[in-house]
Design a protein around this motif. Structure first.
Motif, PDB file in Angstrom:
ATOM      1  N   ASP A 264       0.825  -1.215   0.000  1.00 24.69           N
ATOM      2  CA  ASP A 264       0.000   0.000   0.000  1.00 24.69           C
ATOM      3  C   ASP A 264       0.856   1.261   0.000  1.00 24.69           C
ATOM      4  N   VAL A 265       1.998   1.208   0.689  1.00 28.28           N
ATOM      5  CA  VAL A 265       2.913   2.356   0.707  1.00 28.28           C
ATOM      6  C   VAL A 265       3.482   2.579  -0.693  1.00 28.28           C
ATOM      7  N   VAL A 266       3.852   1.480  -1.354  1.00 27.45           N
ATOM      8  CA  VAL A 266       4.365   1.587  -2.724  1.00 27.45           C
ATOM      9  C   VAL A 266       3.274   2.130  -3.647  1.00 27.45           C
ATOM     10  N   MET A 267       2.044   1.646  -3.473  1.00 27.44           N
ATOM     11  CA  MET A 267       0.942   2.099  -4.323  1.00 27.44           C
ATOM     12  C   MET A 267       0.714   3.599  -4.182  1.00 27.44           C
ATOM     13  N   ASP A 268       0.713   4.089  -2.937  1.00 25.91           N
ATOM     14  CA  ASP A 268       0.526   5.526  -2.728  1.00 25.91           C
ATOM     15  C   ASP A 268       1.641   6.328  -3.385  1.00 25.91           C
ATOM     16  N   PHE A 269       2.855   5.811  -3.290  1.00 23.71           N
ATOM     17  CA  PHE A 269       3.995   6.496  -3.893  1.00 23.71           C
ATOM     18  C   PHE A 269       3.892   6.498  -5.411  1.00 23.71           C
ATOM     19  N   VAL A 270       3.569   5.348  -5.990  1.00 20.04           N
ATOM     20  CA  VAL A 270       3.512   5.189  -7.440  1.00 20.04           C
ATOM     21  C   VAL A 270       2.346   5.958  -8.043  1.00 20.04           C
ATOM     22  N   GLU A 271       1.170   5.837  -7.443  1.00 18.59           N
ATOM     23  CA  GLU A 271      -0.044   6.342  -8.078  1.00 18.59           C
ATOM     24  C   GLU A 271      -0.441   7.745  -7.636  1.00 18.59           C
ATOM     25  N   ARG A 272       0.019   8.155  -6.457  1.00 19.54           N
ATOM     26  CA  ARG A 272      -0.382   9.474  -5.954  1.00 19.54           C
ATOM     27  C   ARG A 272       0.800  10.378  -5.618  1.00 19.54           C
ATOM     28  N   GLY A 273       2.006   9.851  -5.671  1.00 19.63           N
ATOM     29  CA  GLY A 273       3.178  10.644  -5.348  1.00 19.63           C
ATOM     30  C   GLY A 273       3.352  10.912  -3.865  1.00 19.63           C
ATOM     31  N   VAL A 274       2.669  10.123  -3.028  1.00 20.61           N
ATOM     32  CA  VAL A 274       2.743  10.292  -1.573  1.00 20.61           C
ATOM     33  C   VAL A 274       3.892   9.437  -1.043  1.00 20.61           C
ATOM     34  N   LYS A 275       4.828  10.058  -0.327  1.00 18.00           N
ATOM     35  CA  LYS A 275       6.043   9.343   0.075  1.00 18.00           C
ATOM     36  C   LYS A 275       5.954   8.642   1.426  1.00 18.00           C
ATOM     37  N   HIS A 276       4.995   9.002   2.282  1.00 16.17           N
ATOM     38  CA  HIS A 276       4.918   8.427   3.631  1.00 16.17           C
ATOM     39  C   HIS A 276       6.287   8.507   4.306  1.00 16.17           C
ATOM     40  N   ALA A 277       6.775   9.721   4.432  1.00 18.92           N
ATOM     41  CA  ALA A 277       8.126   9.945   4.948  1.00 18.92           C
ATOM     42  C   ALA A 277       8.316   9.409   6.354  1.00 18.92           C
ATOM     43  N   ALA A 278       7.227   9.265   7.108  1.00 23.47           N
ATOM     44  CA  ALA A 278       7.354   8.725   8.461  1.00 23.47           C
ATOM     45  C   ALA A 278       7.649   7.230   8.436  1.00 23.47           C
ATOM     46  N   VAL A 279       7.378   6.575   7.298  1.00 25.01           N
ATOM     47  CA  VAL A 279       7.584   5.134   7.170  1.00 25.01           C
ATOM     48  C   VAL A 279       8.933   4.819   6.547  1.00 25.01           C
ATOM     49  N   ILE A 280       9.274   5.542   5.465  1.00 22.57           N
ATOM     50  CA  ILE A 280      10.502   5.222   4.733  1.00 22.57           C
ATOM     51  C   ILE A 280      11.099   6.489   4.127  1.00 22.57           C
ATOM     52  N   ASN A 281      12.416   6.529   4.102  1.00 25.43           N
ATOM     53  CA  ASN A 281      13.150   7.574   3.397  1.00 25.43           C
ATOM     54  C   ASN A 281      13.472   7.037   2.003  1.00 25.43           C
ATOM     55  N   TRP A 282      12.743   7.518   1.003  1.00 24.85           N
ATOM     56  CA  TRP A 282      12.884   6.984  -0.356  1.00 24.85           C
ATOM     57  C   TRP A 282      14.255   7.283  -0.962  1.00 24.85           C
ATOM     58  N   ASP A 283      14.956   8.251  -0.412  1.00 23.84           N
ATOM     59  CA  ASP A 283      16.261   8.597  -0.964  1.00 23.84           C
ATOM     60  C   ASP A 283      17.392   7.756  -0.385  1.00 23.84           C
ATOM     61  N   GLU A 284      17.058   6.827   0.497  1.00 25.39           N
ATOM     62  CA  GLU A 284      18.071   6.030   1.173  1.00 25.39           C
ATOM     63  C   GLU A 284      17.893   4.546   0.806  1.00 25.39           C
ATOM     64  N   PRO A 285      18.813   3.964   0.021  1.00 25.10           N
ATOM     65  CA  PRO A 285      18.682   2.557  -0.373  1.00 25.10           C
ATOM     66  C   PRO A 285      19.071   1.561   0.713  1.00 25.10           C
ATOM     67  N   ASN A 286      19.784   2.018   1.742  1.00 24.31           N
ATOM     68  CA  ASN A 286      20.178   1.114   2.828  1.00 24.31           C
ATOM     69  C   ASN A 286      18.957   0.784   3.680  1.00 24.31           C
ATOM     70  N   PRO A 287      18.624  -0.489   3.871  1.00 21.24           N
ATOM     71  CA  PRO A 287      17.392  -0.854   4.586  1.00 21.24           C
ATOM     72  C   PRO A 287      17.300  -0.258   5.990  1.00 21.24           C
ATOM     73  N   SER A 288      18.364  -0.358   6.756  1.00 21.00           N
ATOM     74  CA  SER A 288      18.328   0.139   8.130  1.00 21.00           C
ATOM     75  C   SER A 288      18.094   1.640   8.172  1.00 21.00           C
ATOM     76  N   LYS A 289      18.807   2.373   7.335  1.00 22.69           N
ATOM     77  CA  LYS A 289      18.670   3.824   7.323  1.00 22.69           C
ATOM     78  C   LYS A 289      17.342   4.252   6.718  1.00 22.69           C
ATOM     79  N   ALA A 290      16.885   3.527   5.691  1.00 19.06           N
ATOM     80  CA  ALA A 290      15.632   3.896   5.035  1.00 19.06           C
ATOM     81  C   ALA A 290      14.454   3.810   6.004  1.00 19.06           C
ATOM     82  N   PHE A 291      14.453   2.774   6.862  1.00 19.18           N
ATOM     83  CA  PHE A 291      13.355   2.585   7.800  1.00 19.18           C
ATOM     84  C   PHE A 291      13.673   3.118   9.189  1.00 19.18           C
ATOM     85  N   GLY A 292      14.880   3.646   9.410  1.00 12.27           N
ATOM     86  CA  GLY A 292      15.253   4.155  10.718  1.00 12.27           C
ATOM     87  C   GLY A 292      15.296   3.071  11.779  1.00 12.27           C
TER      88      GLY A 292
END
Length: 310
Positions: A264-292
């Motif tokens: 659902d997070v991917v869908m919001d990002f793909v279809e609506r441009g919503v990043k859900h920044a509280a869930v994931i940092n899209w600019d960070e490919p490292n799993p630990s850093k991306a999810f904090g």
């Protein structure tokens, strides 16, 4: 070279449809066997055959070659209103095995009511890129317009897309008017201001919304996007071409989220441009850093992710 010439040249580089892809488009339409009982003729729309059913065909009955069922099954009429039951396939085609709807020709009238329209996006890994070709498709059987009972669907190319890591390109044209491809759209960087530079090939309609049928999903397994769980995305998402665009720039993040059950997070990002920044940092490919995540949380999440491939 004008933008129109560049767009036409780009569209011309796309792979042409092969017979497997044409058959897949044909399979999107209802399958009929038209029957003329007085002459023992049948026409199949599923495998494009016309033949006379002979006595020896009737005498040999197997589940795979059941001509008696085709010749004796009652004609199914089309819905006259929304309360009528829609015709359903009840017989197996004795030539190709597909389930079909049987129509007695003398009861079908002009057959204008059998016209159907479909939308198909066909994928192919070709010359180092994943290509998507969008087609507006139609099948007609009208008696007074000379349409064939066994013919291929009429198809019109309305969009061409090419996806590579770091670049998505597309050109589209109007499905109705005989217009050329006018320009090339490019997404050559991450999502900005919630908008993709690539747009879909179709406007909304009652059957699909803005969606379409996707053919050739297995071709993605030949591409760099093979780990992005595209099959699940195709089932759940409406804008699948936007999903492939996102895969060009965020393959690792999409793989992480899809494997974590967060489609659902991917869908919001793909279809609506919503990043859900509280869930994931899209600019960070490292799993630990991306999810904090701390080290302990990362180890727990790793059991769900398995081996990330990007």
């Amino acid at each position: 070279m004008t933008s129109q010439e560049k767009a036409e040249r780009f569209a011309g580089k796309a792979p042409p449809l092969n017979q497997v892809e044409r058959d897949a488009i044909n399979a999107l339409f209802p399958a009929y066997i038209f029957r003329r009982s007085r002459t023992d003729e049948i026409w199949t729309t599923c495998c494009h055959k016309h033949m006379v059913v002979k006595d020896e065909d009737i005498m040999i009955t197997t589940p795979e070659r059941n001509f008696p069922a085709v010749m004796w099954t009652p004609h199914q009429r089309e819905q006259r209103n929304r309360w009528d039951d829609a015709p359903k396939p009840t017989v197996q085609c004795p030539l190709c095995g597909r389930m079909v709807i049987v129509k007695e020709l003398r009861y079908t009238g002009g057959r204008d009511n059998l016209s159907r329209y479909r939308r198909a996006v066909v994928l192919r890994w070709y010359r180092g890129a994943l290509w998507a070709r969008a087609y507006d498709c139609a099948k007609h059987y009208s008696r007074d317009k000379g349409y064939s009972l066994t013919g291929e669907p009429k198809i019109k190319l309305v969009g061409v897309y090419r996806f590579k890591p770091g670049l998505a390109e597309a050109t589209t044209r109007d499905w109705y008017w005989e217009q050329p491809f006018m320009s090339i759209e490019r997404q050559d960087g991450p999502l900005t201001k919630g908008k993709w530079h690539i747009h879909g090939p179709f406007t909304a309609n009652a059957d699909y919304g803005v969606g379409y049928d996707v053919i050739g999903l297995d071709e993605i397994q030949k591409s760099p996007f093979r780990y992005c769980m595209a099959e699940e995305a195709e089932r759940k998402f409406t804008k699948f071409l936007h999903f492939l665009t996102a895969c060009c720039f965020y393959p690792r993040q999409i793989e992480m989220l899809m494997k974590a059950g967060m489609s659902d997070v991917v869908m919001d990002f793909v279809e609506r441009g919503v990043k859900h920044a509280a869930v994931i940092n899209w600019d960070e490919p490292n799993p630990s850093k991306a999810f904090g995540l701390n080290r302990q949380d990362t180890q727990r999440a790793g059991r769900r992710w398995g081996n990330l491939h990007h």
